[in-house]
Design a protein around this motif. Structure first.
Motif, PDB file in Angstrom:
ATOM      1  N   CYS A 176       0.816  -1.216   0.000  1.00  0.00           N
ATOM      2  CA  CYS A 176       0.000   0.000   0.000  1.00  0.00           C
ATOM      3  C   CYS A 176       0.851   1.267   0.000  1.00  0.00           C
ATOM      4  CB  CYS A 176      -0.947  -0.011   1.199  1.00  0.00           C
ATOM      5  SG  CYS A 176      -2.139  -1.355   1.160  1.00  0.00           S
ATOM      6  N   SER A 177       2.109   1.139  -0.348  1.00  0.00           N
ATOM      7  CA  SER A 177       2.996   2.306  -0.277  1.00  0.00           C
ATOM      8  C   SER A 177       2.606   3.388  -1.276  1.00  0.00           C
ATOM      9  CB  SER A 177       4.456   1.910  -0.437  1.00  0.00           C
ATOM     10  OG  SER A 177       4.664   1.320  -1.693  1.00  0.00           O
ATOM     11  N   ALA A 178       2.085   3.020  -2.448  1.00  0.00           N
ATOM     12  CA  ALA A 178       1.673   4.040  -3.425  1.00  0.00           C
ATOM     13  C   ALA A 178       0.515   4.862  -2.862  1.00  0.00           C
ATOM     14  CB  ALA A 178       1.285   3.391  -4.743  1.00  0.00           C
ATOM     15  N   SER A 179      -0.450   4.196  -2.232  1.00  0.00           N
ATOM     16  CA  SER A 179      -1.583   4.911  -1.617  1.00  0.00           C
ATOM     17  C   SER A 179      -1.096   5.808  -0.488  1.00  0.00           C
ATOM     18  CB  SER A 179      -2.610   3.921  -1.064  1.00  0.00           C
ATOM     19  OG  SER A 179      -3.169   3.159  -2.082  1.00  0.00           O
ATOM     20  N   CYS A 205      -7.521  15.806   2.402  1.00  0.00           N
ATOM     21  CA  CYS A 205      -6.986  14.561   1.842  1.00  0.00           C
ATOM     22  C   CYS A 205      -7.796  13.338   2.271  1.00  0.00           C
ATOM     23  CB  CYS A 205      -5.537  14.385   2.298  1.00  0.00           C
ATOM     24  SG  CYS A 205      -4.496  15.797   1.915  1.00  0.00           S
ATOM     25  N   ARG A 206      -9.032  13.536   2.653  1.00  0.00           N
ATOM     26  CA  ARG A 206      -9.825  12.438   3.198  1.00  0.00           C
ATOM     27  C   ARG A 206     -10.056  11.316   2.190  1.00  0.00           C
ATOM     28  NH1 ARG A 206     -14.924  13.692   5.079  1.00  0.00           N
ATOM     29  NH2 ARG A 206     -14.844  11.815   6.332  1.00  0.00           N
ATOM     30  N   MET A 251      -9.040   7.482   2.837  1.00  0.00           N
ATOM     31  CA  MET A 251      -9.977   6.377   2.710  1.00  0.00           C
ATOM     32  C   MET A 251      -9.409   5.304   1.774  1.00  0.00           C
ATOM     33  SD  MET A 251     -14.013   6.440   1.658  1.00  0.00           S
ATOM     34  CE  MET A 251     -13.775   6.836  -0.069  1.00  0.00           C
ATOM     35  N   ALA A 252      -8.809   5.720   0.659  1.00  0.00           N
ATOM     36  CA  ALA A 252      -8.216   4.774  -0.286  1.00  0.00           C
ATOM     37  C   ALA A 252      -7.085   3.980   0.373  1.00  0.00           C
ATOM     38  CB  ALA A 252      -7.715   5.505  -1.521  1.00  0.00           C
ATOM     39  N   TYR A 253      -6.274   4.659   1.173  1.00  0.00           N
ATOM     40  CA  TYR A 253      -5.173   3.983   1.863  1.00  0.00           C
ATOM     41  C   TYR A 253      -5.699   2.937   2.843  1.00  0.00           C
ATOM     42  CZ  TYR A 253      -1.223   3.263   5.016  1.00  0.00           C
ATOM     43  OH  TYR A 253      -0.245   2.686   5.788  1.00  0.00           O
ATOM     44  N   LEU A 254      -6.719   3.300   3.606  1.00  0.00           N
ATOM     45  CA  LEU A 254      -7.287   2.349   4.565  1.00  0.00           C
ATOM     46  C   LEU A 254      -7.956   1.180   3.850  1.00  0.00           C
ATOM     47  CD1 LEU A 254      -8.682   4.785   7.259  1.00  0.00           C
ATOM     48  CD2 LEU A 254      -6.612   3.386   7.367  1.00  0.00           C
ATOM     49  N   GLN A 255      -8.609   1.454   2.735  1.00  0.00           N
ATOM     50  CA  GLN A 255      -9.207   0.375   1.955  1.00  0.00           C
ATOM     51  C   GLN A 255      -8.127  -0.588   1.461  1.00  0.00           C
ATOM     52  OE1 GLN A 255     -11.430   2.851  -0.852  1.00  0.00           O
ATOM     53  NE2 GLN A 255     -13.286   1.724  -0.285  1.00  0.00           N
ATOM     54  N   CYS A 256      -7.021  -0.059   0.997  1.00  0.00           N
ATOM     55  CA  CYS A 256      -5.907  -0.884   0.552  1.00  0.00           C
ATOM     56  C   CYS A 256      -5.428  -1.785   1.683  1.00  0.00           C
ATOM     57  CB  CYS A 256      -4.765   0.000   0.039  1.00  0.00           C
ATOM     58  SG  CYS A 256      -3.306  -0.932  -0.494  1.00  0.00           S
ATOM     59  N   ARG A 257      -5.255  -1.223   2.852  1.00  0.00           N
ATOM     60  CA  ARG A 257      -4.788  -2.002   3.999  1.00  0.00           C
ATOM     61  C   ARG A 257      -5.780  -3.095   4.376  1.00  0.00           C
ATOM     62  NH1 ARG A 257      -0.425  -0.691   6.763  1.00  0.00           N
ATOM     63  NH2 ARG A 257      -1.241  -1.831   8.540  1.00  0.00           N
ATOM     64  N   LEU A 275     -18.341  10.716   2.627  1.00  0.00           N
ATOM     65  CA  LEU A 275     -17.719  10.475   1.324  1.00  0.00           C
ATOM     66  C   LEU A 275     -18.419   9.336   0.585  1.00  0.00           C
ATOM     67  CD1 LEU A 275     -13.915  10.813   2.126  1.00  0.00           C
ATOM     68  CD2 LEU A 275     -15.429  12.481   1.080  1.00  0.00           C
ATOM     69  N   ILE A 276     -18.842   8.332   1.313  1.00  0.00           N
ATOM     70  CA  ILE A 276     -19.540   7.205   0.706  1.00  0.00           C
ATOM     71  C   ILE A 276     -20.905   7.658   0.194  1.00  0.00           C
ATOM     72  CG2 ILE A 276     -20.571   4.953   1.174  1.00  0.00           C
ATOM     73  CD1 ILE A 276     -18.232   4.613   3.220  1.00  0.00           C
TER      74      ILE A 276
END
Length: 93
Positions: free
Chosen positions: A30-33, A51-52, A56-62, A81-82
């Motif tokens: 998940c380093s790119a996120s 940057c929310r 969110m994308a980073y947490l989804q990746c994790r 956001l959802i």
């Protein structure tokens, strides 16, 4: 005298954090996120509200890679956001 001050004090029992420990991203899955999120923070003087979506994308990746427990994004503070994404999708007739 110090005994009198501690007379009614309860013993402190440490406990783990509510969410527990989670594995580090040793393989950089998940380093790119993470980097996109961190770059956004730097551009916005570390105001995380700007940057929310990246957060969110980073947490989804994790969560997808089982680097943290699966949690509904609403519970992690992303309900607005959802809701915006579902409202933006065109309705199929």
């Amino acid at each position: 005298m110090s005994t009198a001050m501690n007379f009614g004090a309860k013993n402190f029992k440490p406990r783990p954090p509510d969410k527990g420990a989670f594995p580090l991203d040793h393989f950089g899955e998940c380093s790119a996120s993470k980097e996109r999120f961190m770059e956004c923070l730097r551009r916005n003087d570390f105001q995380s509200g700007a940057c929310r979506e990246l957060s969110m994308a980073y947490l989804q990746c994790r969560m997808e890679r089982q680097l943290m427990a699966n949690e509904p994004l609403e519970k992690l503070g992303f309900k607005d956001l959802i809701d915006e994404k579902t409202e933006a999708k065109p309705q199929k007739s």
